[in-house]
Enzyme design. Structure first.
Site, PDB file in Angstrom:
ATOM      1  N   LYS A 140      68.806  -0.722 -21.880  1.00 27.98           N
ATOM      2  CA  LYS A 140      67.963  -0.464 -23.046  1.00 27.98           C
ATOM      3  C   LYS A 140      68.372  -1.275 -24.270  1.00 27.98           C
ATOM      4  O   LYS A 140      67.546  -1.577 -25.131  1.00 27.98           O
ATOM      5  CB  LYS A 140      67.972   1.027 -23.378  1.00 27.98           C
ATOM      6  CG  LYS A 140      67.296   1.903 -22.323  1.00 27.98           C
ATOM      7  CD  LYS A 140      65.798   1.670 -22.256  1.00 27.98           C
ATOM      8  CE  LYS A 140      65.099   2.672 -21.333  1.00 27.98           C
ATOM      9  NZ  LYS A 140      63.670   2.332 -21.155  1.00 27.98           N
TER      10      LYS A 140
ATOM     11  N   GLU B  20      61.221   6.636 -29.514  1.00 23.72           N
ATOM     12  CA  GLU B  20      61.167   7.807 -28.643  1.00 23.72           C
ATOM     13  C   GLU B  20      62.282   7.652 -27.624  1.00 23.72           C
ATOM     14  O   GLU B  20      62.774   6.549 -27.392  1.00 23.72           O
ATOM     15  CB  GLU B  20      59.821   7.855 -27.922  1.00 23.72           C
ATOM     16  CG  GLU B  20      59.726   7.010 -26.645  1.00 23.72           C
ATOM     17  CD  GLU B  20      59.868   5.514 -26.874  1.00 23.72           C
ATOM     18  OE1 GLU B  20      59.650   5.061 -28.008  1.00 23.72           O
ATOM     19  OE2 GLU B  20      60.214   4.790 -25.902  1.00 23.72           O
TER      20      GLU B  20
ATOM     21  N   SER C 199      70.527   0.032 -13.597  1.00 24.24           N
ATOM     22  CA  SER C 199      70.075  -0.070 -14.985  1.00 24.24           C
ATOM     23  C   SER C 199      70.905   0.721 -15.979  1.00 24.24           C
ATOM     24  O   SER C 199      70.817   0.478 -17.177  1.00 24.24           O
ATOM     25  CB  SER C 199      68.608   0.360 -15.084  1.00 24.24           C
ATOM     26  OG  SER C 199      68.462   1.667 -14.561  1.00 24.24           O
TER      27      SER C 199
END
Lengths: 275, 415
Positions: free
Chosen positions: B108, B130, B397
């Site tokens: 991210k 969010e 991830s």
């Protein structure tokens, strides 16, 4: 357009000749329940409303504030679907000639099929459709479906809409243009946005079609302030708030009084209410 | 590629009177998917973002600064690790792209850093985001702390409970976490609330959207910032093995890590691209988040894409043991890759993901996040399909520290 009567055009012609602002109360279909909603629409039509806006509840109403989110969730909880909204519209149409406008987020309309949607809306006596998440750029296919069915696709402009964009949207406007009165979500407010007069003046310069103002229009005073600046006012959350806090037995007369008060404020000669 | 570019009109069911291809000239479409389905009040903000992003792409100084921070702050490039014991157990040759080793513990940061820098470049000092699993919230809070930007993160109340560690991290980093109690109390409603905030303050606020979803230009922007994963993995694998993989595998919620690793392999026709969605308690139960596997085309959060919805077009509730995959929508580019057949999408249920979570921990000394554990859980099936020794890259991830409480609760495993 088909040969259907253009009730919106007729209404704005009448309002303009009388120098009045049109009053368009909004209700979420099936709120607070199906039967009461029908009675409320009838009551509003008899209490001076110039047109009615009927909202189809959606699971993700991202342009709505807390009040209408609750109304949406409440109606969905009772299983309200598009067919209910059309039934409500048709029942109003049986008794009243005032224009009815359907408001819905895009996905429920899309699931129904846009062409079929426009035809079914016309058959139910709906005169216009407002889709808050369908901006100008994405709207052409639906516009064609609406035009073919004889229903107005109501376009929206906001205080953030620049001059060129106002002109472009105005050029394709039909029925009326929905002017979002503030930068934000729906919901009752104590005061109108300070930038509203300037925004409406810019919209008026760019757009020939009647202008109807919504979002945050909460009191007769707000409505009165629009006289001379707009052709119509939509009152939604303030009405839903009133419905929520009013005892069921008092509901119809209370709403009738509120709508009459709002309507009284739409006339230029009306004394300015203090709230 | 049948169907890829044929139905480009934004809304294609209005019949033959709609000229095919009308919208093709418009940017922001992947075939028939994508677009900008947002309230008018946000349209100027999206256009401003498009212009601001194009300018930043052509600004060599911005690009150099992003590259510098990606290296020295985020820790790029992340390693490509050959998982030998896992490979033995599966009968595959498995490489893990170690995004779990990037700063803040997930991919991210690649996107959050890029968008936060873009916010600063565009003069927006207030950032909103969010978050589902909390990883995007943490990454955004991190980038904002480093750049000196105000940060507000919307997070569903259920996710606040199951990802409590990440809530504490965001607060420590100086972000305000706003708990979302409406609707499903998960990622979908966190996005709704972030959009409502943005609708209220588009002139001063930059919305750092965390997945490859939302209105144009977000899906493109997020893919561009995440494509570094695939570029690195491709060149690292070529350096190490001298060849391309048989398959690239990634989990798909909104789809940012998957599109990031897929994008640089899209033109390598021999490489299968496999996206793994959250099968939850199983498709039959209706309690899942397998949007591409089980959804229909609709419009959610500003884009036309696959959506989990009922026949009336209402968005339905989802379930996944993984908060980051618990979402009824998916990025429009994934819908396009599915439609064109270039990528395939399957679902893996909670139980299999939990087993893979434990397996990787035990075999490789790597605790994966529950999201990529879904990708790992598909490997046995992939091994049967591809045959022994096939070369597979999995996007790992994120790391799994945040998921220990969920794992314990779901399995009763105290070890």
């Amino acid at each position: 357009m088909s040969d259907r009567p253009d009730r919106l055009a007729a209404t704005f012609t009448r309002l303009r000749s009388a120098d009045e602002v049109g009053l368009f109360p909004y209700l979420t279909a099936g709120f607070p329940d199906r039967a009461t909603c029908r009675d409320l629409l009838d009551t509003m039509a008899l209490s001076g409303a110039d047109g009615l806006e009927l909202g189809l509840p959606f699971s993700d109403p991202l342009a709505d504030g807390a009040t209408l989110q609750r109304a949406n969730a409440h109606a969905l909880g009772q299983g309200v679907v598009l067919a209910d909204a059309f039934e409500l519209a048709a029942s109003v149409r049986e008794r009243h000639a005032l224009p009815i406008v359907l408001m819905s987020y895009l996905n429920p309309l899309f699931a129904h099929g846009l062409q079929r949607l426009a035809q079914d809306a016309a058959a139910a006596g709906v005169d216009g459709i407002i889709v808050p998440d369908l901006p100008f750029e994405e709207s052409m296919p639906f516009e064609r479906a609406c035009t073919a069915a004889g229903v107005h696709l109501i376009r929206m402009v906001a205080p953030t809409t620049g001059a060129e964009r106002l002109t472009a949207i105005g050029a394709r406007a039909s029925g009326f243009v929905y002017c979002v009165a503030l930068v934000g979500t729906t919901g009752a407010r104590p005061a109108l946005a300070p930038e509203l007069p300037r925004f409406l003046a810019a919209a008026r310069r760019a757009i020939q079609t009647p202008l109807v103002v919504g979002f945050g229009i909460s009191t007769p005073g707000h409505v009165a302030a629009l006289v001379g600046h707009a052709d119509g006012a939509i009152v939604a959350s303030a009405l839903a708030d009133l419905i929520e806090r009013t005892d069921a037995r008092e509901l119809l007369p209370t709403v009738a009084d509120f709508v009459r008060e709002l309507k009284a404020a739409t006339r230029p000669s009306s004394p300015l209410p203090t709230h | 590629m049948t169907g890829a570019f044929k139905a480009a009109g934004a809304l294609t069911d209005t019949g033959p009177d709609v000229p095919v291809g009308e919208a093709t000239a418009r940017p922001g479409y992947f075939g028939e998917f994508g677009g900008q389905f947002v309230p008018e009040v946000l349209m100027p903000a999206l256009q401003e973002l498009e212009v601001g992003y194009s300018a930043a792409q052509m600004d060599a100084k911005f690009q150099a600064e992003y590259a510098r921070l990606a290296r020295s702050f985020s820790g790029r490039p992340t390693p490509l690790y050959e998982a030998l014991r896992l490979s033995d157990a599966l009968g595959l040759r498995v490489f893990l792209k170690r995004e779990d080793l990037a700063h803040t513990g997930a991919h991210k940061i690649n996107n959050a850093l890029g968008q936060a820098m873009l916010a600063a470049r565009m003069g927006k000092r207030r950032v909103i985001a969010e978050t589902g699993a909390g990883q995007h919230g943490v990454a955004t809070a991190t980038a904002c702390a480093m750049l000196g930007l105000e940060c507000v993160v919307y997070m569903g109340a259920d996710d606040v409970l199951r990802q409590a560690l990440n809530v504490e991290r965001m607060r420590l980093l100086g972000a305000e976490v706003r708990i979302v109690d409406s609707g499903t109390r998960t990622l979908k409603d966190a996005i709704n609330e972030a959009m409502r905030d943005w609708v209220t303050s588009p002139r001063t606020t930059f919305y750092v959207l965390g997945s490859a979803v939302g209105p144009h230009p977000y899906p493109t922007l997020v893919r561009d910032f995440q494509a570094v994963i695939g570029r690195e993995a491709r060149s690292q694998l070529l350096d190490e093995t001298g060849r391309l993989p048989e398959a690239v595998v990634a989990c798909v919620g909104g789809g940012s890590n998957a599109i990031g690793i897929f994008a640089p392999f899209v033109d390598d026709a021999s490489v299968r691209l496999v996206g793994i969605e959250a099968g939850g308690r199983g498709r039959g139960t209706g309690e899942h988040a397998a949007t591409l596997v089980a959804g229909q085309v609709g419009v959610l959060h500003g884009a036309r894409s696959f959506v989990l919805q009922d026949k009336h077009g209402q968005i339905v509730g989802t379930h996944s043991v993984s908060a980051g995959l618990d979402y009824p929508g998916v990025g429009p580019e994934h819908s396009h890759l599915k439609g064109s057949g270039r990528a395939e999408y399957v679902a893996v249920d909670d139980e299999a993901a939990l087993a893979a979570f434990r397996q990787l921990s035990r075999l490789e000394g790597i605790i994966p996040a529950l999201e990529p554990a879904h990708a790992l859980a598909y490997l046995p099936k992939l091994a049967t399909r591809l045959g022994p020794g096939a070369l597979v890259v999995v996007n790992l991830s994120g790391r799994g520290d945040k998921d220990l409480a969920t794992y314990r609760e779901a399995t009763g495993d105290e070890q």
